[in-house]
Motif scaffolding. Structure first.
Motif, short mmCIF file in Angstrom:
data_model
loop_
_atom_site.label_atom_id
_atom_site.label_comp_id
_atom_site.label_asym_id
_atom_site.label_seq_id
_atom_site.Cartn_x
_atom_site.Cartn_y
_atom_site.Cartn_z
N LYS A 1 45.04 7.69 11.95
CA LYS A 1 45.32 8.19 10.60
C LYS A 1 46.75 8.69 10.41
O LYS A 1 47.20 8.84 9.28
N ARG A 2 47.46 8.90 11.53
CA ARG A 2 48.84 9.37 11.41
C ARG A 2 49.86 8.23 11.60
O ARG A 2 51.06 8.46 11.62
N SER A 3 49.38 7.02 11.70
CA SER A 3 50.29 5.88 11.88
C SER A 3 51.16 5.69 10.64
O SER A 3 50.72 5.93 9.50
N LYS A 4 52.39 5.23 10.85
CA LYS A 4 53.31 5.00 9.72
C LYS A 4 52.84 3.84 8.84
O LYS A 4 53.30 3.68 7.70
N ASN A 5 51.91 3.02 9.37
CA ASN A 5 51.42 1.87 8.59
C ASN A 5 50.21 2.21 7.71
O ASN A 5 49.75 1.36 6.94
N VAL A 6 49.70 3.44 7.84
CA VAL A 6 48.52 3.83 7.05
C VAL A 6 48.76 3.68 5.55
O VAL A 6 47.92 3.11 4.83
N PRO A 7 49.88 4.18 4.99
CA PRO A 7 50.08 4.07 3.54
C PRO A 7 50.05 2.63 3.03
O PRO A 7 49.40 2.33 2.02
N ILE A 8 50.75 1.74 3.74
CA ILE A 8 50.83 0.36 3.27
C ILE A 8 49.47 -0.35 3.38
O ILE A 8 49.10 -1.16 2.52
#
Length: 535
Positions: free
Chosen positions: A491-498
């Motif tokens: 859930k803290r990955s930088k790819n979560v938003p995209i």
């Protein structure tokens, strides 16, 4: 006209000429006239506002509209133009023709070479006599319209030619009904079923009403049932009262009998076709079903006759009656009929249904929304659900008892992530374990909310915010899909938003078209995702 005069003399022996005159209103004067030859002369004294009717083309237009099928021939000549002529062959001459001039055409010869090399003149065409005659008048009307013939005497080509002539429509009608009744009232006519392939609100039927072959009006609702006005046709009823108001027609029992008879004949034709020629009936169904459904909604007697002959096309292209639809799916979804309105837009849901051996019917016309509501009123124990109204239980894996607590935590986590990344704390999010692990996300809108949104659109409220009526789609996430599992575990990955935004747009794309701004963002985001693959 400011005034109308009529001078007439019968052909009968010792008849007295009559002069009739009226300057409008209900009064007139009539007495002995001075006409010497049999026939009738009508003179119109046109007022200044009506001089257009002295134009030959305007007069022709009026005659062709109202008198195109009168039982006596009508000719129109313009005396100001002087006599008109035509030339005919000798064998075309009749006793009624007035010969103005005899034209002798000399024989035509041609020089030809013989076998010995010499030449001779050979007659190619003999001398001819032609005749210049006063132009034969051509009647503007057809004194023997097709509806006056017995149906057994009419050919398919005659029906089609009549349709083209009357309605100026060069697309062939699907089929037709020839009305021919002598008792208890006199009524004849032909009703054509045109190909209905446009928006329902824009349809304009053309039912022309005649009295003794004289045109009266188009689409008189008191005589012709409203739903039949989607058809094209002619009805001739000499017994129809014409000297009464529209309000009187509404309450006239005789007029009601005519309307009921026409409705019965149409229902008999359709039900008979379904019983005796089901293949043809199914072939026409996609074109005629809006008309039949409208008729059932508007006319109780028509519905009663047609209720057993309403069919629905399923996902396999097979046609089923409503009881057959219920019976085929009674084990998987009893008393529930799923339907599809757009096979392309709802393809994701269709594939999921097919993979589980479930069926749905196709209801793609915009009258279908009102029709399913009508059917539900007729069958209170039955409900219609659009295929994307919710995720049916048969499409989901059951959550084991010992997994329920963990599954709830997963659900809460995903709801929080998506509301945060999409900046929408009111976003409806559901998490399900779908049997199809290829589907990551999908959108559903409850049947009630969607029908409310459609009603808003129908009544011109499309510009209002649908959310004020609760019509907001629910995002469904598949807990069995790797992408959704990745969001829970990283859930803290930088790819979560995209990923969140892409999953949301992909779900909505199968539910409704994206706005221009949303589509632009979706395309840019798709490019970013592809760039990530190159790193």
């Amino acid at each position: 006209a400011d005034k109308v005069t009529i001078d007439t003399l019968s052909y009968q022996k010792d008849a007295v000429p009559v002069h009739w005159e009226s300057d409008g209103g209900t009064s007139y004067e009539m007495g002995e006239g001075d006409k010497k030859e049999s026939g009738t002369k009508i003179t119109l004294y046109l007022n200044e506002d009506s001089t257009e009717f002295s134009n030959e083309y305007r007069a022709r237009e009026v005659i062709e509209k109202y008198c195109s099928f009168m039982p006596v021939p009508i000719y129109l000549t313009n005396s100001a133009e002087g006599p008109q002529y035509e030339t005919i062959e000798k064998d075309e001459l009749t006793d009624k023709d007035t010969i103005v001039e005899t034209i002798v055409e000399e024989a035509k010869t041609e020089e030809k070479e013989k076998e010995d090399g010499t030449k001779e003149v050979v007659e190619v065409s003999p001398a001819k006599e032609k005749y210049k005659i006063l132009k034969r008048p051509v009647a503007l009307n057809d004194v023997h319209p097709l509806w006056n013939k017995h149906p057994n005497e009419c050919t398919d080509e005659e029906y089609k030619a009549f349709y083209r002539k009357v309605f100026m429509d060069y697309k062939e009608p699907l089929f037709w009904i020839h009305l021919n009744m002598d008792y208890p009232f006199n009524l004849k006519g032909i009703l054509y079923f045109p190909k209905i392939n446009m928006e329902y609100d824009s349809l304009e039927g053309v039912i022309k009403l005649y009295n003794n072959q004289v045109f009266i009006a188009d689409n008189i609702k008191e005589v012709i049932p409203e739903f039949l006005m989607l058809l094209k046709g002619v009805i001739d009823c000499p017994d129809l009262p014409l000297n009464v108001s529209r309000s009187a027609l509404q309450n006239d029992g005789f007029v009601k009998k005519i309307s009921d008879y026409i409705t019965k004949k149409v229902a008999d034709k359709l039900s008979g076709m379904c019983k005796t020629d089901r293949e043809t009936y199914e072939k026409y169904w996609d074109d005629i079903n809006p008309f039949i459904k409208f008729g059932c909604i508007k006319d109780e007697k028509f519905q009663e006759k047609m209720k057993d002959y309403i069919i629905f096309k399923n996902l396999e292209g097979k046609y089923l009656t409503l009881p057959e639809c219920i019976d085929e799916n009674k084990e998987k979804h009893p008393n529930t009929v799923f339907y599809v309105t757009d096979e392309k837009e709802q393809s994701q849901y269709i594939n999921m249904f097919k993979s589980q051996g479930q069926d749905a019917i196709i209801l793609s016309h915009n009258i279908d929304s009102a029709f399913v509501t009508y059917l539900e009123q007729k069958h209170p124990d039955m409900q219609f659900l659009r295929i994307d109204a919710d995720v049916h239980e048969s499409l989901k894996d059951e959550v084991a008892e010992d997994e329920k607590e963990a599954f709830k935590k997963t659900t809460d986590s995903l709801v929080e992530i998506f509301r945060k990344e999409l900046n929408n704390d009111k976003l409806n999010v559901k998490v399900e374990k779908l049997k199809d692990d290829k589907v990551a996300s999908m959108a559903v809108l409850s049947e009630q909310e969607r029908r409310m949104a459609e009603m808003m659109k129908m009544y011109g409220m499309g510009g209002m915010d649908p959310s004020m009526f609760g019509s907001q789609a629910t995002l469904v996430l598949n807990a069995n899909h790797p992408l959704v599992q990745f969001l829970v575990e990283h859930k803290r990955s930088k790819n979560v938003p995209i990923i969140c935004k892409q999953l949301y747009d992909l779900a909505m794309l199968a539910h409704k078209p994206l706005s221009p701004e949303e589509m632009t963002a979706f395309v840019q985001r798709s490019n970013e995702i592809m760039m990530l693959l190159t790193k």
